[in-house]
Design a protein around this motif. Sequence first.
Motif, PDB file in Angstrom:
ATOM      1  N   ILE A 151      21.611  41.128  13.963  1.00 17.26           N
ATOM      2  CA  ILE A 151      22.144  40.615  12.703  1.00 17.26           C
ATOM      3  C   ILE A 151      21.313  41.223  11.589  1.00 17.26           C
ATOM      4  O   ILE A 151      20.093  41.084  11.571  1.00 17.26           O
ATOM      5  N   ASP A 152      22.000  41.876  10.698  1.00 10.39           N
ATOM      6  CA  ASP A 152      21.310  42.513   9.581  1.00 10.39           C
ATOM      7  C   ASP A 152      21.702  41.770   8.314  1.00 10.39           C
ATOM      8  O   ASP A 152      22.881  41.720   7.960  1.00 10.39           O
ATOM      9  N   GLU A 153      20.754  41.205   7.659  1.00 11.30           N
ATOM     10  CA  GLU A 153      21.075  40.464   6.447  1.00 11.30           C
ATOM     11  C   GLU A 153      21.206  41.372   5.235  1.00 11.30           C
ATOM     12  O   GLU A 153      21.572  40.915   4.163  1.00 11.30           O
ATOM     13  N   GLY A 154      20.896  42.617   5.396  1.00 16.34           N
ATOM     14  CA  GLY A 154      21.095  43.522   4.273  1.00 16.34           C
ATOM     15  C   GLY A 154      20.072  43.323   3.187  1.00 16.34           C
ATOM     16  O   GLY A 154      18.930  42.938   3.433  1.00 16.34           O
ATOM     17  N   SER A 155      20.511  43.594   1.982  1.00 14.57           N
ATOM     18  CA  SER A 155      19.575  43.557   0.871  1.00 14.57           C
ATOM     19  C   SER A 155      19.291  42.134   0.408  1.00 14.57           C
ATOM     20  O   SER A 155      18.459  41.929  -0.467  1.00 14.57           O
ATOM     21  N   ILE A 156      20.020  41.201   0.991  1.00 13.53           N
ATOM     22  CA  ILE A 156      19.809  39.833   0.526  1.00 13.53           C
ATOM     23  C   ILE A 156      18.527  39.235   1.120  1.00 13.53           C
ATOM     24  O   ILE A 156      18.051  38.214   0.662  1.00 13.53           O
ATOM     25  N   THR A 209      18.330  33.131   3.380  1.00 14.03           N
ATOM     26  CA  THR A 209      18.101  34.384   2.669  1.00 14.03           C
ATOM     27  C   THR A 209      16.911  34.253   1.721  1.00 14.03           C
ATOM     28  O   THR A 209      16.398  33.167   1.494  1.00 14.03           O
ATOM     29  N   THR A 246      23.110  31.463   5.793  1.00 13.09           N
ATOM     30  CA  THR A 246      24.239  32.092   6.484  1.00 13.09           C
ATOM     31  C   THR A 246      24.269  31.591   7.912  1.00 13.09           C
ATOM     32  O   THR A 246      23.262  31.645   8.605  1.00 13.09           O
ATOM     33  N   LYS A 295      22.621  47.194   1.013  1.00 16.29           N
ATOM     34  CA  LYS A 295      22.947  47.128   2.435  1.00 16.29           C
ATOM     35  C   LYS A 295      23.751  45.870   2.658  1.00 16.29           C
ATOM     36  O   LYS A 295      23.331  44.774   2.320  1.00 16.29           O
ATOM     37  N   LYS A 296      24.875  46.057   3.254  1.00 15.94           N
ATOM     38  CA  LYS A 296      25.721  44.896   3.467  1.00 15.94           C
ATOM     39  C   LYS A 296      25.218  44.121   4.678  1.00 15.94           C
ATOM     40  O   LYS A 296      24.542  44.665   5.542  1.00 15.94           O
ATOM     41  N   ALA A 298      25.712  42.475   8.183  1.00 16.58           N
ATOM     42  CA  ALA A 298      26.545  42.849   9.329  1.00 16.58           C
ATOM     43  C   ALA A 298      25.975  42.224  10.573  1.00 16.58           C
ATOM     44  O   ALA A 298      24.774  41.954  10.671  1.00 16.58           O
TER      45      ALA A 298
END
Lengths: 449, 543
Positions: free
Chosen positions: A87-92, A110, A117, B205-206, B208
């Motif tokens: 699971i990649d939370e990205g820039s958040i 986050t 999430t 970056k989204k 995912a």
Amino acid sequence: MNFSDVFKQSNQLCKVSPDGKYLATCVQYRLVVRDVSTLQILQLYTCLDQVSHMEWSSDSLFILCAMYKRGLVQVWSLEQPDWHCKIDEGSIGLVSSRWSPDGRHILNTTEFHLRITVWSLCTKAVSYIKYPKACQKGIDFSRDGSYMALAERRDCKDYVSVFVCDDWHLLRHFETETQDLAGLEWSPNGCVLAVWDSCLEYKVLLYSLDGRLQSIYSAYEWSLGVKSVTWSPSSQFLAIGSYDEKVRILNHITWTKFTQFDHPSTINSTKAVVYKEVEKRPAAGSEDLSIHNITIGTTLFNTQSKYDICSLPVQIPVVKPDPDRANPKIGVSTLAFSSDSRYLATKNDNMASVVWVWDMQKMSLVAVLQQISAVRCFQWDPRRPRLALCTGNAKLYLWSPPGCVSVPVPSEGGFQVQSLSWHCSGDSLILLGKEQLCFCYMDTDQENK
Amino acid sequence: MPESSLVKDIHGTSAECRTSPLREFYQSSLQLHRSSNMFSCFCTEHNVQECASHISQELLSLGLTPVWTELSCRSELNVTAVINCMYDLIQLHRRSIRTLENLEVEHHKLSSNVAFLQLTSTRQTEQLEVCKRENAGLVEKERQLQLKVKSLQNAVRNEKEEVHKLQSIIASRASQYNHEMKKKEKEFNKLKEHLHQLLVGKKEKKQAIDVLNNIGRADGKRSLWKTEKTEAKHEGEMYRTLLSDYDARQRELEVENAEMRKVLQQMKKDMMSVLSSTKLTVTNDKQADDGVQADSGEEEEVLDSSKESVELHCVHAREKLTNSIRLQWRRLKNHVERLDSQASLAQVDESKTLAVPRETHEEEMNRLKLEIQQCKDFIQTQQQLLQQQLSSPCDEETGSLLSDRYMSQETERLREEWRTLEEQRKIFERERRNFTEAAIRLSHERKAFEEDRATWLKHQFLNSSPFADSKKPQMSKSKSAFLISAETEASGTMDPEELVKCPSDTTSPAHGCFPLTSPSTAITSRTVPYPRKKLEQTEDKDY
């Protein structure tokens, strides 16, 4: 008592699976799963970055590894080592990550506590929970895993949301009468939610499962208030430790204080036993100071210690905290009930080397354990009234009603016990050092002084 | 100064009295003028000369020229001298009256002064009194004010302490607030930076999730859609949990209540039994009261026992129970108090009789003390002996003796057993030896017999002559030897007792060859007569 070999671990991440069969440890970016009885390595997983948090799922089938810096969470399966989940939370960003009680959802908080999430591993679905509160303990699951209580803050007001963990349905949402909610905790029977305010105001509120306010308890005004709160396993008592060095116990029928435990610096009259740790100096001349002995370092560097029973009155060393600093080191910060709710162990921060044990049936002090250095961690045996504590040196201390014992941890190169945790069967202990861990197997019969 | 002396002198006399001597003098002088009888009384025609000489003497004493001289025979008065005398006397008189008047005026003045002074003095004493009273009042006021000051100082001190405490609280709160502020500011800065980064256009970056395959639910069921029904179900579940918890709690409380009620009932019964038993020993005076009480008590008991089974949840029943308990307890308390007072009175009355038991008590105490002392001495001597024994350096013999002392009996017993065992072992050895000898002999005899047999057969073959009879007896012996062994082998139950005695552990391997033979030496001799008969029988058969 047997001690296993010393293994490596990092970040104090070492947890036994809920079913008690496996031990998972993190060493830098690797996750090592061992069998508890043989300590053989069963599985080895590699994560993408250094693991910040590691947690078993409730059914002991999956392990969650969170890497906060990278904002990643990886989930590993014990049954299928090939299975992977990322699971990649990205820039958040990612601040905290945990399992839901059913072991199929992951809740990621986050950065800046913008939202929580909820990732589902069954359906890959995502849900969001807005406005979670960034506080000491803002989220708690009930013991049977059916409800989750979440602290929220909107428009400068505190709210509590109760979710049903089955489908994340919002069951109740109510405002709390707190200035600045610091934490919440379900009672073990899942019917009462205790909510407490920040240390600036002494206020403990008790809400029933359906959101009705049952009672408010406030011991005093203005001075710094609640420092720690804990429920007894039988849900009968709520123990509140505060900055005025006292513990107040509320009963579950009327939610009023029915007793109060003080931590005075001079113990005068009590039926309790005061154990004082005393170092046994090894006799200098009698030992054979051969090179062999020195290199092993058995007698010279590992000092033995034993407990002496002190006669009253006993003076306890008090360290006065700096009045100008915030979160002063004063007050009862750690409370723990034994599994049968019979005993309560407390630690007062300005008497950091002393652990107090109280008997809940007689509502009086039973034992005082005075250690040489500050107590770092203590935990009750999940099966019987036995307390294990450590003070950052190479010894393990055990207390039970018959007596108290100090056990040196055999190791080469000085293993300092920083924290400990019991195995769910109560037969063994995991001792964690700075970068090491050690397993300690107990004898089936009780220790005696 | 003269005024004060005058005041002292004329102290207490009134103003009127002071003028009276003057008036008296005037009155007396007038009286003199009015009545001319005075002259007639003093001077007559007969005593003119004496009177004149008397008067001249008086005049002399007053310091005036005498008017009568005795030198001259003529008894004539010097008229001029007399007139001068009279003139002088009148002057004198006038002068004295004047001084008298002055004195009178002085006197009057002084008396008025005195009056004035007295007035002033009384006024001043009054003022003094008033002043003293005022002073006392002021002193009292001052004292009260002092007290007030002290209390106010205390209050000030308390307030100061509280202020200090509040200041420290404020300080700690302020430090806490500052800390929180700093934390929030740091977080705010981080947020600003993050926002800045996002605005600048850093590659976002989204979120995912990458799962290899979906995993089943923990409970294995399919997940349900979120509908009103599920919501209602959740609500229902929640309420059910709460209700079950309440139920459990209520049940616990009920159980506790029932136990408490039982305990109370028991207590009440006990109390009543205690009271009723004591009622029998109470004096006649109180019987009336107790009778009433007993009746009421019995009534209550009857009532309660009937209600007991019906319901215990009724408020009235509960109240009745508590009230009856309270009543019984009060009665019990009164009774105990009465007993106490009785006991104290009895003690006071029978102080003499108590002396005797006290003496015996003291004797008893002394005896017990003696006993204790004796026991202590005994224990001490024992300890000393023990110490001596443990600590004294003793040589080996005594040491071994001492160490053996405790185990002498044991060792004796063991030695006895050992001896018997040894004897038995010897016996068995002997028997075994004999047995082996017997076996060896037997084997020799067997061999001899075999040889004999062989020779006999040879002879038979060689000498198949009618002279076989002469060799028969020899043959019979050797035969008998063979038959002996055969017999012994066959029967084997000669001496069962002796067989049993054979110790299994001392059996030699030779025993195995002769399982049925007995080890005693007597067998070979005993068995001899037996087979002869049989031999004869067999011989008969042969021939």
